[in-house]
Design a protein around this motif. Structure first.
Motif, PDB file in Angstrom:
ATOM      1  N   GLU A  64       0.820  -1.214   0.000  1.00 18.25           N
ATOM      2  CA  GLU A  64       0.000   0.000   0.000  1.00 18.25           C
ATOM      3  C   GLU A  64       0.852   1.262   0.000  1.00 18.25           C
ATOM      4  OE1 GLU A  64      -2.433  -0.481   3.444  1.00 18.25           O
ATOM      5  OE2 GLU A  64      -4.135  -1.301   2.332  1.00 18.25           O
ATOM      6  N   ALA A  65       2.045   1.180   0.577  1.00 14.60           N
ATOM      7  CA  ALA A  65       2.913   2.352   0.676  1.00 14.60           C
ATOM      8  C   ALA A  65       3.543   2.723  -0.659  1.00 14.60           C
ATOM      9  CB  ALA A  65       4.016   2.099   1.717  1.00 14.60           C
ATOM     10  N   ASP A  66       3.536   1.802  -1.621  1.00 16.63           N
ATOM     11  CA  ASP A  66       4.144   2.093  -2.921  1.00 16.63           C
ATOM     12  C   ASP A  66       3.209   2.978  -3.735  1.00 16.63           C
ATOM     13  OD1 ASP A  66       4.742   1.497  -5.923  1.00 16.63           O
ATOM     14  OD2 ASP A  66       6.503   0.791  -4.838  1.00 16.63           O
ATOM     15  N   SER A  67       3.755   4.066  -4.271  1.00 15.75           N
ATOM     16  CA  SER A  67       2.924   5.046  -4.980  1.00 15.75           C
ATOM     17  C   SER A  67       2.339   4.506  -6.273  1.00 15.75           C
ATOM     18  CB  SER A  67       3.763   6.292  -5.294  1.00 15.75           C
ATOM     19  OG  SER A  67       4.872   5.954  -6.097  1.00 15.75           O
ATOM     20  N   ASP A  68       2.893   3.426  -6.826  1.00 12.57           N
ATOM     21  CA  ASP A  68       2.375   2.868  -8.075  1.00 12.57           C
ATOM     22  C   ASP A  68       1.305   1.805  -7.843  1.00 12.57           C
ATOM     23  OD1 ASP A  68       3.731   4.194 -10.273  1.00 12.57           O
ATOM     24  OD2 ASP A  68       5.561   3.414  -9.386  1.00 12.57           O
ATOM     25  N   VAL A  69       0.981   1.540  -6.575  1.00 14.84           N
ATOM     26  CA  VAL A  69      -0.112   0.614  -6.264  1.00 14.84           C
ATOM     27  C   VAL A  69      -1.373   1.441  -6.030  1.00 14.84           C
ATOM     28  CG1 VAL A  69      -0.978  -1.117  -4.663  1.00 14.84           C
ATOM     29  CG2 VAL A  69       1.437  -1.111  -5.287  1.00 14.84           C
ATOM     30  N   ALA A  70      -2.298   1.382  -6.988  1.00 13.65           N
ATOM     31  CA  ALA A  70      -3.521   2.187  -6.884  1.00 13.65           C
ATOM     32  C   ALA A  70      -4.485   1.594  -5.866  1.00 13.65           C
ATOM     33  CB  ALA A  70      -4.186   2.298  -8.253  1.00 13.65           C
ATOM     34  N   THR A  71      -4.718   0.276  -5.943  1.00 14.17           N
ATOM     35  CA  THR A  71      -5.600  -0.390  -4.979  1.00 14.17           C
ATOM     36  C   THR A  71      -5.045  -1.767  -4.655  1.00 14.17           C
ATOM     37  OG1 THR A  71      -6.965  -1.418  -6.708  1.00 14.17           O
ATOM     38  CG2 THR A  71      -7.655   0.760  -5.906  1.00 14.17           C
ATOM     39  N   ILE A  72      -5.348  -2.245  -3.462  1.00 10.10           N
ATOM     40  CA  ILE A  72      -5.003  -3.611  -3.077  1.00 10.10           C
ATOM     41  C   ILE A  72      -6.067  -4.096  -2.096  1.00 10.10           C
ATOM     42  CG2 ILE A  72      -3.399  -2.733  -1.311  1.00 10.10           C
ATOM     43  CD1 ILE A  72      -1.881  -5.406  -1.585  1.00 10.10           C
ATOM     44  N   ARG A  73      -6.575  -5.271  -2.341  1.00  9.63           N
ATOM     45  CA  ARG A  73      -7.544  -5.870  -1.414  1.00  9.63           C
ATOM     46  C   ARG A  73      -7.341  -7.376  -1.420  1.00  9.63           C
ATOM     47  NH1 ARG A  73     -11.924  -8.116  -4.069  1.00  9.63           N
ATOM     48  NH2 ARG A  73     -12.090  -7.652  -6.308  1.00  9.63           N
ATOM     49  N   ARG A  74      -7.852  -7.988  -0.379  1.00  9.04           N
ATOM     50  CA  ARG A  74      -7.761  -9.445  -0.282  1.00  9.04           C
ATOM     51  C   ARG A  74      -8.738 -10.071  -1.276  1.00  9.04           C
ATOM     52  NH1 ARG A  74      -7.760 -12.457   5.526  1.00  9.04           N
ATOM     53  NH2 ARG A  74      -7.302 -14.588   4.814  1.00  9.04           N
ATOM     54  N   HIS A  75      -8.243 -10.978  -2.064  1.00  5.79           N
ATOM     55  CA  HIS A  75      -9.063 -11.602  -3.103  1.00  5.79           C
ATOM     56  C   HIS A  75      -9.776 -12.832  -2.530  1.00  5.79           C
ATOM     57  CE1 HIS A  75     -10.240 -12.802  -7.155  1.00  5.79           C
ATOM     58  NE2 HIS A  75      -9.834 -14.023  -6.873  1.00  5.79           N
ATOM     59  N   ARG A  76     -11.095 -12.809  -2.560  1.00  2.81           N
ATOM     60  CA  ARG A  76     -11.881 -13.953  -2.089  1.00  2.81           C
ATOM     61  C   ARG A  76     -12.785 -14.433  -3.218  1.00  2.81           C
ATOM     62  NH1 ARG A  76     -13.284 -12.488   4.260  1.00  2.81           N
ATOM     63  NH2 ARG A  76     -11.302 -13.252   5.067  1.00  2.81           N
ATOM     64  N   ASP A  77     -12.623 -15.660  -3.613  1.00  4.65           N
ATOM     65  CA  ASP A  77     -13.323 -16.220  -4.766  1.00  4.65           C
ATOM     66  C   ASP A  77     -14.324 -17.270  -4.295  1.00  4.65           C
ATOM     67  OD1 ASP A  77     -14.186 -17.130  -7.160  1.00  4.65           O
ATOM     68  OD2 ASP A  77     -12.205 -17.687  -7.933  1.00  4.65           O
ATOM     69  N   LEU A  78     -15.607 -16.870  -4.243  1.00  2.00           N
ATOM     70  CA  LEU A  78     -16.637 -17.795  -3.759  1.00  2.00           C
ATOM     71  C   LEU A  78     -16.893 -18.934  -4.744  1.00  2.00           C
ATOM     72  CD1 LEU A  78     -19.236 -15.349  -2.163  1.00  2.00           C
ATOM     73  CD2 LEU A  78     -17.437 -16.680  -1.063  1.00  2.00           C
ATOM     74  N   LYS A  79     -16.388 -18.802  -5.960  1.00  2.58           N
ATOM     75  CA  LYS A  79     -16.554 -19.887  -6.933  1.00  2.58           C
ATOM     76  C   LYS A  79     -15.664 -21.082  -6.590  1.00  2.58           C
ATOM     77  CE  LYS A  79     -17.587 -16.684 -10.720  1.00  2.58           C
ATOM     78  NZ  LYS A  79     -17.127 -16.174 -12.036  1.00  2.58           N
ATOM     79  N   ARG A  80     -14.680 -20.828  -5.705  1.00  4.84           N
ATOM     80  CA  ARG A  80     -13.728 -21.890  -5.380  1.00  4.84           C
ATOM     81  C   ARG A  80     -14.093 -22.590  -4.076  1.00  4.84           C
ATOM     82  NH1 ARG A  80      -7.895 -19.212  -5.897  1.00  4.84           N
ATOM     83  NH2 ARG A  80      -7.267 -21.392  -5.658  1.00  4.84           N
TER      84      ARG A  80
END
Length: 706
Positions: free
Chosen positions: A688-704
């Motif tokens: 998150e601290a990197d200026s080139d990272v616009a968004t980051i979230r935990r990926h949860r895939d209910l299909k799996r």
């Protein structure tokens, strides 16, 4: 070696009223003090102070500076003392010699933190009397001229220090001739093959095209004659290092460089400067974007000149500098022009800058830096970058380094203006905040109450003042958030070792880690400056994990029956430290879900399949895969840096897949193997601290789901 009489004659040529006896006495005293000392070359050591004095005499400086040069190593390297020098040559000379001695002892090639402190001392010494740095620069110039007698590793060390500090400082002071020579001498040491190659290519070019400099000088002189203007025209090929730097910056080969020649026109009056400019532009086509008027907008060191680049003979680009004789004297000697003598009196050059005001303007913007790193960055930004001059809506001039943006402009006016900036108009047109400003533009800053600096602003601004102000504001704003996050990380860390977190425990840990308070401890935890594991270790060293002590993945879960097998659910990917629940499947054992997993709603009516579980207390191995959904800038090196950041957190990337590719951004999912929730937070914070990272979230895939 230059004799005392030779030196006196050299000084008398520009200062007939020189105190010859003072120079002779200083020469004799210095020679006696250094008797029996030798340089690496085998020459008597006193040849060096004499050479330094001659360099300063060529710059036509005052007697006190020449005497200081003769004595500049006596206090440091001989039995001489400050008191003895003051008694024989006066307090002024003693202060100057002492100042040079302190500069010599700074060891400016040390580590970053120490270097920052050395820069502070250097500027303090300069602010006391700028002649100290003039002697030091002349001292370094002679040392570089004779550097071949040093050991190869010492040559490289001195050359790097010269390039990083002294050459840049000479340029900042307006002493361009000294900067050019220092850079060229350094270039010979650090990259002799490149320098030799450029010189060879010059020789080949001259053989193929003839004496271009002589031809173009004649062309310019002819145009001036037609316009009835009397002026001297001088031409030269640019220095090898200057050409090499341009090749590196523009990624061009030598054959593709166009403006490798420079010409200087020196006239009598300011009016003639503009007439000469008109004559040159009438005869040759001006190159767009390559015109600078430093007469109407002088540099802070007093430099005045008109710069223009035109397509000259055979289409070759030619840079022309136009200035008066008085402007030329300041351009050659810079701030040193303040002490120049002619015919026995100090030269009254109207363009010579007051050194006291100059050093004050240089250091004023550096005083706001709170720590070593900020100060060093501010110093380098102020020293190494050329300037642009912009106007406020009221017509006031704001000086900024080249590459500055409207945000830099805002912070140059006032920190409050910068912090509340929401937009800018350049020449009455709304522009993005990252726009690079150009000379002569008018800038209007748009502010809004409640606006706060953004993390991305750090990469937008170019001045040390702006970077320092933004970092300070971000630290204050983020502190509350970091404390809350740190509290959660600390709770998880204490739970891992079966201990209860308390205010007393945090205060004790802060004291043992030499921190001021438990809030500072939590803030550092939340900002990823301090791992939570270390907090637990200083309180409970007996629980410190040794290699191989991690809990085996097969024993990670507590609450299962002896014959039950388990696996983490792929939909929510729970990790140690998070609350969990198990769901039984026929023939598949138990699937471990996070307590907040949306998939659990499918089992609300089947409570008999639920199993109450917890993670085993203690350190876990980094085998728990978590997927992160990220949006990053589509720029060179960004993905590599993201991978490096994850690796620095001792985490492994097990898979990476792109879900969307656009011209300006990528969207991807990265699978990272982690130890626990604390480890996951640390990785996420780093990203998150990197200026080139616009968004980051935990990926949860209910299909799996299982």
């Amino acid at each position: 070696m230059t004799t005392a009489q030779d030196l006196i004659t050299l000084v008398r040529a520009y200062n007939p009223k020189t105190n010859a006896q003072l120079l002779a006495d200083a020469y004799a005293y210095g020679e006696a003090m250094h008797e029996g000392q030798f340089r690496h070359s085998g020459d008597p050591y006193f040849t060096h102070p004499v050479a330094v004095a001659c360099i300063l005499a060529e710059m036509q400086l005052d007697d006190a500076t020449i005497v200081t040069a003769l004595l500049h190593d006596t206090i440091e390297d001989t039995k001489s003392t400050y008191g003895e020098v003051a008694l024989k040559f006066g307090t002024e000379v003693a202060e100057l010699v002492d100042g040079v001695t302190k500069l010599t002892n700074l060891q400016l090639n040390s580590t970053e933190t120490k270097q920052a402190e050395n820069f502070r001392k250097l500027f303090m010494a300069m602010s006391k009397d700028l002649r100290v740095i003039l002697v030091k620069l002349a001292d370094r110039l002679h040392n570089m001229r004779t550097i071949k007698s040093m050991r190869p590793e010492k040559q490289v060390q001195k050359a790097r220090e010269t390039m990083d500090i002294f050459a840049a400082l000479a340029g900042r002071m307006g002493m361009q001739w000294m900067r050019d020579e220092l850079e060229d001498l350094t270039f010979q040491v650090l990259n002799p093959e490149a320098r030799t190659s450029i010189i060879r290519r010059f020789i080949t070019l001259q053989r193929e095209t003839g004496d271009v400099i002589h031809k173009i000088t004649g062309d310019i002189q002819l145009e001036l004659s037609k316009a009835n203007i009397e002026a001297q025209v001088y031409g030269r090929a640019k220095k090898p290092y200057s050409i090499w730097r341009k090749m590196e910056e523009k990624q061009l080969s030598f054959s593709r460089l166009s403006d490798i020649y420079g010409f200087r026109v020196i006239c009598r009056t300011e009016m003639e400067c503009y007439r000469i400019l008109g004559a040159i532009h009438q005869r040759w086509r001006a190159v767009p974007g390559r015109f600078k008027d430093y007469i109407s907008q002088p540099k802070s060191n007093g430099y005045r000149s008109i710069h223009t680049t035109v397509s000259g003979r055979d289409g070759k680009r030619v840079e022309v500098q136009i200035r008066t004789r008085q402007m030329h004297e300041v351009a050659e000697t810079g701030v040193a022009a303040h002490w120049s003598y002619r015919d026995g009196v100090r030269v009254q050059n109207p363009f010579a800058v007051d050194p006291v005001k100059w050093i004050a303007s240089l250091t004023e913007r550096l005083d706001t830096a709170e720590d070593h790193e900020d100060f060093l960055e501010a110093v380098k930004l102020e020293m190494y970058q050329d300037q642009v001059f912009c106007f406020t809506p009221k017509g006031d001039v704001v000086k900024l380094p080249r590459g500055a943006t409207p945000l830099d402009f805002a912070y140059a006016i006032h920190t409050r203006i910068g912090d509340s900036c929401v937009g800018a108009k350049v020449d009455a047109i709304r522009v993005p905040l990252w726009t690079r400003l150009k000379n002569g533009q008018s800038v209007e800053i748009i502010t809004a109450e409640g606006q706060r600096p953004q993390t991305t602003w750090i990469d937008i601004v170019a001045t040390g003042r702006a970077k320092t102000a933004i970092r300070r504001s971000l630290r204050e704003e983020d502190r509350e958030r970091f404390i809350k996050l740190g509290l959660e990380l600390a709770r998880v860390a204490f739970d891992h070792v079966g201990k209860r977190m308390s205010d007393r425990a945090l205060t004790t840990a802060a004291r043992r880690l030499s921190l001021n308070s438990s809030d500072e401890l939590l803030a550092r935890l939340g900002s990823a400056e301090l791992p939570a594991r270390k907090v637990v270790q200083v309180l409970y060293p007996e629980l410190t994990v040794k290699p191989g002590d991690e809990i085996e993945p097969s024993r990670a879960i507590v609450g299962l029956s002896p014959n039950q097998t388990f696996a983490r659910a792929e939909c929510c990917q729970p990790v140690p430290g998070e609350r969990i629940v198990g769901i039984t499947y026929r023939g598949m054992g138990v699937r471990i879900h996070a307590i907040d997993c949306p998939a659990l709603t499918d089992f609300e009516e089947e409570t008999d399949r639920w199993v109450d579980l917890t993670w085993h207390s203690g350190p876990h191995a980094a085998v728990h895969t978590v997927s992160f959904d990220m949006t990053i800038s589509n720029d060179a090196g960004v993905l590599g840096r993201i991978c490096t950041l994850i690796g620095e957190q001792k985490a492994n990337i097990s898979d990476l897949r792109f879900s969307d590719r656009k011209q300006d951004f990528f969207r991807l999912v990265i699978d990272v193997d982690l130890r626990d929730a604390e480890h996951m937070h640390a990785v996420r914070l780093a990203l998150e601290a990197d200026s080139d990272v616009a968004t980051i979230r935990r990926h949860r895939d209910l299909k799996r789901k299982p």
